[in-house]
Design an enzyme around this catalytic site. Structure first.
Site, short mmCIF file in Angstrom:
data_model
loop_
_atom_site.label_atom_id
_atom_site.label_comp_id
_atom_site.label_asym_id
_atom_site.label_seq_id
_atom_site.Cartn_x
_atom_site.Cartn_y
_atom_site.Cartn_z
N SER A 6 0.84 -1.20 0.00
CA SER A 6 0.00 0.00 0.00
C SER A 6 0.87 1.25 0.00
O SER A 6 2.05 1.21 0.40
CB SER A 6 -0.89 0.01 1.25
OG SER A 6 -1.54 1.25 1.42
N TYR A 54 -2.57 -0.88 9.98
CA TYR A 54 -2.55 -1.07 8.53
C TYR A 54 -1.18 -0.74 7.96
O TYR A 54 -0.62 -1.49 7.16
CB TYR A 54 -3.63 -0.18 7.89
CG TYR A 54 -3.82 -0.41 6.41
CD1 TYR A 54 -4.53 -1.52 5.95
CD2 TYR A 54 -3.32 0.50 5.47
CE1 TYR A 54 -4.72 -1.73 4.60
CE2 TYR A 54 -3.51 0.29 4.12
CZ TYR A 54 -4.21 -0.82 3.68
OH TYR A 54 -4.38 -1.04 2.35
#
Length: 321
Positions: A143, A156
């Site tokens: 990401s 995350y």
């Protein structure tokens, strides 16, 4: 880096985790249209089968939690038996919780690490013997958060940074075996995960207030196209938007920049997050976002209940011995 020239990925067997919806589903449909045989792995049986059906007659659906060795082994074994092998594995399954480190529900934080990092490791390890045999390709979905390290996304960010590092190490380890490894970096993508996060009373407005392009949401179709192109080229790096590739060159400096740019908003959101936790409780305020997150949490609950029953049965057996 190897290549798959014309006809490209036609006829290749591609395994995609987290394929019921979002990036995984869009990429699966595009790969199927390009002639690939897609095997979709996920937690939402009905949605997974609808997606597989939309991919055509060569697509299959396999129920598995990527944190479970047993379920992954069963799925990969079934896929190999059905198709005869695996050419590509896309470790895409992922979730995101909401919350600041000092107030987030610990269970949500740890479940995120379990899925986004350990799930990647378990997926790749299970499929790797077959990828080595076919001299295929592994795509680890990381990401933009692995580069930028934004506040309110510590679980995350940590999991995706770990996935990036895992992919880089794997690439060096399997190059001599004819296997190529790519790492994908995506910014905010219009999926159920992001839409659900945006509905959070604190995180939603915090994310939308991020400076410059950091708040922009990109269409899932653009990401799906990039995934297909990257797999076809056996790319080392896949980025959406493309400027993320430039960040990779100096991302060691980014945390300080992000910290300064978000200072006031972060302080305000932190206070609001504490208030939200006090109002709704840590579990509700921190829960994994979107239908995929709900399915992941449900799978964890079932696994925990099953383990409790096993322990209870063992204890009873011992007492009666």
């Amino acid at each position: 880096m190897g290549t798959w020239g014309p006809p490209g990925i036609s006829g290749k067997v591609v395994v995609i985790t987290g394929a019921a919806r979002g990036i995984g589903a869009d990429a699966a449909r595009r790969l199927a249209r390009a002639g690939a045989k897609v095997a979709l792995v996920g937690l939402e049986p009905d949605e997974l089968r609808r997606t597989a059906q939309s991919c055509g007659p060569d697509a299959t659906a396999w129920d598995a939690d990527v944190t479970s060795w047993d379920q992954l082994n069963a799925a990969v074994g079934g896929i190999v038996e059905h198709y005869g092998g695996i050419d590509v594995v896309v470790a895409n399954a992922g979730v995101a919780p909401t919350g600041f480190i000092r107030s987030i529900d610990p269970a949500a934080f740890e479940r995120t690490i379990e899925i986004n990092l350990l799930g990647v490791w378990r997926t790749v390890r299970t499929a790797l013997p077959h990828i080595i045999k076919s001299k295929g390709y592994v795509l680890v979905v990381s990401s933009a958060a692995a580069l930028i390290h934004p506040p309110a996304l510590a679980a995350y960010t940590a999991s995706k940074a770990g996935a990036e590092a895992f992919g880089d190490s794997l690439r060096a380890e399997v190059k001599h075996l004819g296997v190529d490894v790519g790492v994908a970096y995506f910014s905010w993508v219009k999926t159920d995960l992001v839409t659900s996060a945006d509905s959070h009373p604190v995180l939603g407005k915090f994310r939308k207030a991020a400076p410059g392009p950091a708040s922009r949401v990109y269409p899932v179709e653009k990401v799906g196209q990039a995934v297909v192109a990257g797999i076809t080229k056996r790319s080392r790096v896949i980025c959406v938007p493309s400027w993320l590739n430039n960040l990779r060159r100096f991302h060691g400096m980014l945390p300080a920049i992000v910290e300064k740019a978000n200072a006031r908003a972060t302080a305000r959101a932190d206070r609001e997050m504490i208030a939200d936790v006090e109002k709704r409780g840590a579990e509700a305020a921190s829960r994994l976002t979107g239908p995929g997150g709900a399915a992941a949490q449900a799978a964890k609950t079932v696994a925990t209940a099953s383990e409790t029953l096993k322990e209870s049965a063992t204890t009873t057996s011992t007492e009666n011995a």
